[in-house]
Design a protein around this motif. Sequence first.
Motif, PDB file in Angstrom:
ATOM      1  N   LEU A  59       0.818  -1.210   0.000  1.00  0.00           N
ATOM      2  CA  LEU A  59       0.000   0.000   0.000  1.00  0.00           C
ATOM      3  C   LEU A  59       0.853   1.262   0.000  1.00  0.00           C
ATOM      4  CD1 LEU A  59      -2.757  -1.032   2.591  1.00  0.00           C
ATOM      5  CD2 LEU A  59      -2.934  -1.001   0.090  1.00  0.00           C
ATOM      6  N   GLU A  60       2.050   1.200   0.598  1.00  0.00           N
ATOM      7  CA  GLU A  60       2.910   2.373   0.691  1.00  0.00           C
ATOM      8  C   GLU A  60       3.469   2.752  -0.682  1.00  0.00           C
ATOM      9  OE1 GLU A  60       3.096  -0.280   2.522  1.00  0.00           O
ATOM     10  OE2 GLU A  60       3.014   0.269   4.643  1.00  0.00           O
ATOM     11  N   ARG A  61       3.683   4.059  -0.871  1.00  0.00           N
ATOM     12  CA  ARG A  61       4.239   4.546  -2.134  1.00  0.00           C
ATOM     13  C   ARG A  61       5.406   5.492  -1.846  1.00  0.00           C
ATOM     14  NH1 ARG A  61       0.891   1.315  -3.308  1.00  0.00           N
ATOM     15  NH2 ARG A  61      -0.540   1.332  -5.103  1.00  0.00           N
ATOM     16  N   PRO A  62       6.641   5.014  -1.790  1.00  0.00           N
ATOM     17  CA  PRO A  62       7.788   5.912  -1.625  1.00  0.00           C
ATOM     18  C   PRO A  62       7.977   6.758  -2.879  1.00  0.00           C
ATOM     19  CG  PRO A  62       8.520   3.678  -2.058  1.00  0.00           C
ATOM     20  CD  PRO A  62       7.035   3.610  -1.897  1.00  0.00           C
ATOM     21  N   ARG A  63       8.801   7.773  -2.789  1.00  0.00           N
ATOM     22  CA  ARG A  63       9.030   8.672  -3.922  1.00  0.00           C
ATOM     23  C   ARG A  63       9.966   8.030  -4.952  1.00  0.00           C
ATOM     24  NH1 ARG A  63      10.122  11.426   0.567  1.00  0.00           N
ATOM     25  NH2 ARG A  63      12.358  11.415   0.063  1.00  0.00           N
ATOM     26  N   VAL A  64       9.759   8.341  -6.225  1.00  0.00           N
ATOM     27  CA  VAL A  64      10.674   7.893  -7.265  1.00  0.00           C
ATOM     28  C   VAL A  64      12.057   8.495  -7.003  1.00  0.00           C
ATOM     29  CG1 VAL A  64      11.230   8.024  -9.724  1.00  0.00           C
ATOM     30  CG2 VAL A  64       8.874   7.612  -9.010  1.00  0.00           C
ATOM     31  N   GLY A  65      13.081   7.688  -7.053  1.00  0.00           N
ATOM     32  CA  GLY A  65      14.435   8.131  -6.782  1.00  0.00           C
ATOM     33  C   GLY A  65      14.860   7.953  -5.335  1.00  0.00           C
ATOM     34  N   GLU A  66      13.916   7.643  -4.436  1.00  0.00           N
ATOM     35  CA  GLU A  66      14.257   7.469  -3.015  1.00  0.00           C
ATOM     36  C   GLU A  66      15.122   6.226  -2.835  1.00  0.00           C
ATOM     37  OE1 GLU A  66      12.046   7.160   1.349  1.00  0.00           O
ATOM     38  OE2 GLU A  66      10.891   7.580  -0.473  1.00  0.00           O
ATOM     39  N   THR A  67      16.174   6.350  -2.021  1.00  0.00           N
ATOM     40  CA  THR A  67      17.058   5.222  -1.762  1.00  0.00           C
ATOM     41  C   THR A  67      16.460   4.315  -0.701  1.00  0.00           C
ATOM     42  OG1 THR A  67      18.316   6.491  -0.135  1.00  0.00           O
ATOM     43  CG2 THR A  67      19.134   6.494  -2.405  1.00  0.00           C
ATOM     44  N   LEU A  68      16.831   3.054  -0.757  1.00  0.00           N
ATOM     45  CA  LEU A  68      16.299   2.078   0.192  1.00  0.00           C
ATOM     46  C   LEU A  68      17.243   0.894   0.283  1.00  0.00           C
ATOM     47  CD1 LEU A  68      15.258  -0.135  -2.021  1.00  0.00           C
ATOM     48  CD2 LEU A  68      13.166   1.201  -1.991  1.00  0.00           C
ATOM     49  N   ARG A  69      16.889  -0.037   1.162  1.00  0.00           N
ATOM     50  CA  ARG A  69      17.692  -1.248   1.334  1.00  0.00           C
ATOM     51  C   ARG A  69      16.761  -2.437   1.507  1.00  0.00           C
ATOM     52  NH1 ARG A  69      22.989  -1.426   1.845  1.00  0.00           N
ATOM     53  NH2 ARG A  69      23.937  -3.384   2.494  1.00  0.00           N
ATOM     54  N   VAL A  70      17.083  -3.528   0.806  1.00  0.00           N
ATOM     55  CA  VAL A  70      16.347  -4.786   0.924  1.00  0.00           C
ATOM     56  C   VAL A  70      17.371  -5.864   1.231  1.00  0.00           C
ATOM     57  CG1 VAL A  70      14.685  -6.340  -0.144  1.00  0.00           C
ATOM     58  CG2 VAL A  70      14.792  -3.949  -0.883  1.00  0.00           C
ATOM     59  N   GLY A  71      17.383  -6.350   2.474  1.00  0.00           N
ATOM     60  CA  GLY A  71      18.402  -7.318   2.858  1.00  0.00           C
ATOM     61  C   GLY A  71      19.785  -6.716   2.719  1.00  0.00           C
ATOM     62  N   GLU A  72      20.683  -7.405   1.981  1.00  0.00           N
ATOM     63  CA  GLU A  72      22.046  -6.911   1.767  1.00  0.00           C
ATOM     64  C   GLU A  72      22.139  -5.947   0.588  1.00  0.00           C
ATOM     65  OE1 GLU A  72      24.505 -10.294   1.168  1.00  0.00           O
ATOM     66  OE2 GLU A  72      23.944 -11.280   3.035  1.00  0.00           O
ATOM     67  N   MET A  73      21.049  -5.778  -0.149  1.00  0.00           N
ATOM     68  CA  MET A  73      21.059  -4.998  -1.379  1.00  0.00           C
ATOM     69  C   MET A  73      20.541  -3.585  -1.159  1.00  0.00           C
ATOM     70  SD  MET A  73      22.286  -7.111  -3.585  1.00  0.00           S
ATOM     71  CE  MET A  73      21.877  -6.358  -5.154  1.00  0.00           C
ATOM     72  N   SER A  74      21.221  -2.592  -1.754  1.00  0.00           N
ATOM     73  CA  SER A  74      20.744  -1.213  -1.746  1.00  0.00           C
ATOM     74  C   SER A  74      20.257  -0.864  -3.145  1.00  0.00           C
ATOM     75  CB  SER A  74      21.863  -0.258  -1.328  1.00  0.00           C
ATOM     76  OG  SER A  74      22.938  -0.307  -2.254  1.00  0.00           O
ATOM     77  N   GLY A  75      19.405   0.146  -3.230  1.00  0.00           N
ATOM     78  CA  GLY A  75      18.880   0.540  -4.526  1.00  0.00           C
ATOM     79  C   GLY A  75      18.052   1.808  -4.411  1.00  0.00           C
ATOM     80  N   ARG A  76      17.254   2.064  -5.434  1.00  0.00           N
ATOM     81  CA  ARG A  76      16.386   3.247  -5.439  1.00  0.00           C
ATOM     82  C   ARG A  76      15.074   2.905  -6.134  1.00  0.00           C
ATOM     83  NH1 ARG A  76      16.496   5.154 -10.569  1.00  0.00           N
ATOM     84  NH2 ARG A  76      18.273   4.553 -11.864  1.00  0.00           N
ATOM     85  N   VAL A  77      14.051   3.677  -5.819  1.00  0.00           N
ATOM     86  CA  VAL A  77      12.743   3.482  -6.439  1.00  0.00           C
ATOM     87  C   VAL A  77      12.814   3.950  -7.890  1.00  0.00           C
ATOM     88  CG1 VAL A  77      10.306   4.080  -6.357  1.00  0.00           C
ATOM     89  CG2 VAL A  77      11.583   3.778  -4.220  1.00  0.00           C
ATOM     90  N   ALA A  78      12.511   3.065  -8.820  1.00  0.00           N
ATOM     91  CA  ALA A  78      12.603   3.391 -10.248  1.00  0.00           C
ATOM     92  C   ALA A  78      11.275   3.888 -10.810  1.00  0.00           C
ATOM     93  CB  ALA A  78      13.059   2.171 -11.034  1.00  0.00           C
ATOM     94  N   ARG A  79      10.161   3.324 -10.331  1.00  0.00           N
ATOM     95  CA  ARG A  79       8.845   3.751 -10.809  1.00  0.00           C
ATOM     96  C   ARG A  79       7.770   3.328  -9.823  1.00  0.00           C
ATOM     97  NH1 ARG A  79      10.564  -0.177 -14.043  1.00  0.00           N
ATOM     98  NH2 ARG A  79      11.199   1.331 -15.614  1.00  0.00           N
ATOM     99  N   ILE A  80       6.653   4.033  -9.865  1.00  0.00           N
ATOM    100  CA  ILE A  80       5.503   3.704  -9.051  1.00  0.00           C
ATOM    101  C   ILE A  80       4.518   2.910  -9.900  1.00  0.00           C
ATOM    102  CG2 ILE A  80       3.598   4.618  -7.676  1.00  0.00           C
ATOM    103  CD1 ILE A  80       6.379   5.071  -6.478  1.00  0.00           C
ATOM    104  N   LEU A  81       4.039   1.800  -9.368  1.00  0.00           N
ATOM    105  CA  LEU A  81       3.075   0.951 -10.054  1.00  0.00           C
ATOM    106  C   LEU A  81       1.716   1.079  -9.378  1.00  0.00           C
ATOM    107  CD1 LEU A  81       5.365  -2.205 -10.293  1.00  0.00           C
ATOM    108  CD2 LEU A  81       5.107  -0.387 -11.988  1.00  0.00           C
ATOM    109  N   ASP A  82       0.674   0.590 -10.041  1.00  0.00           N
ATOM    110  CA  ASP A  82      -0.669   0.702  -9.469  1.00  0.00           C
ATOM    111  C   ASP A  82      -0.797  -0.030  -8.143  1.00  0.00           C
ATOM    112  OD1 ASP A  82      -1.519   2.211 -11.624  1.00  0.00           O
ATOM    113  OD2 ASP A  82      -2.150   0.471 -12.782  1.00  0.00           O
ATOM    114  N   ASN A  83      -0.060  -1.119  -7.992  1.00  0.00           N
ATOM    115  CA  ASN A  83      -0.180  -1.911  -6.774  1.00  0.00           C
ATOM    116  C   ASN A  83       1.097  -1.920  -5.943  1.00  0.00           C
ATOM    117  OD1 ASN A  83       1.346  -3.386  -8.564  1.00  0.00           O
ATOM    118  ND2 ASN A  83       0.416  -5.358  -8.049  1.00  0.00           N
ATOM    119  N   GLY A  84       2.028  -0.996  -6.212  1.00  0.00           N
ATOM    120  CA  GLY A  84       3.273  -0.969  -5.453  1.00  0.00           C
ATOM    121  C   GLY A  84       4.327  -0.119  -6.140  1.00  0.00           C
ATOM    122  N   PHE A  85       5.564  -0.643  -6.204  1.00  0.00           N
ATOM    123  CA  PHE A  85       6.642   0.109  -6.836  1.00  0.00           C
ATOM    124  C   PHE A  85       7.748  -0.836  -7.297  1.00  0.00           C
ATOM    125  CE2 PHE A  85       7.379  -0.090  -2.304  1.00  0.00           C
ATOM    126  CZ  PHE A  85       8.721  -0.377  -2.162  1.00  0.00           C
ATOM    127  N   ALA A  86       8.573  -0.342  -8.216  1.00  0.00           N
ATOM    128  CA  ALA A  86       9.691  -1.113  -8.750  1.00  0.00           C
ATOM    129  C   ALA A  86      11.003  -0.483  -8.302  1.00  0.00           C
ATOM    130  CB  ALA A  86       9.628  -1.170 -10.274  1.00  0.00           C
TER     131      ALA A  86
END
Length: 207
Positions: A164-191
């Motif tokens: 349900l949450e929608r972070p901003r495009v370009g926002e940095t984040l971390r998933v486990g050992e991997m870091s990355g950034r939000v590339a796009r917002i989808l209807d049901n989440g984000f990529a």
Amino acid sequence: MHDEPGRLDRRKIKIAARGAQERRRHARVPLQLHGRFWSEADGEHACRLIDISPGGARIVARLRISPDTRIVLMITSLGRIEGQVVRQEGGEISVRFNAPMRKRDKLADAITWRFNKDRLGLDEDRTAPRKPGRGRARILLADGVVIQANVVDVSVTGAAFECLERPRVGETLRVGEMSGRVARILDNGFAVVFDPPEAATGSPKAA
């Protein structure tokens, strides 16, 4: 006629993953998994996987086996794969897989999921064990907010999450050992697109 939101969303995910699917058809991935192999001449023996791609693998086994020998590999979490021995150097055996493109695509998905599962700290969806890319992820945003999301798709370069949450495009984040950034917002989440290894030091760190 307009596409339904859910259908459009799935199309975006497929487009985003298409390039990664091409690369993972050929990329060797290091995976330390145990398994067994069988050949008509030598019977069944234990082995350990070193690395694998949809086209072949390297395994370690305590057996001398002749080139061109046809074998069947049974690797934990990857299933049954038929192949042919290319060469053996010491205890390492190189195998070329004999599989149609559809089977290789499924194997690519399974390899990518297994490779990323531990690095991303994903909890596998046990109700769908044969569908790689399904599971739960804990995502840490740059401001310290934690999101629990369903994994929709995962590749070597990125992932799509349903929540349900929608972070901003370009926002940095971390998933486990991997870091990355939000590339796009989808209807049901984000990529998310993952950072390359040399860029990973500038992302938020998990507590």
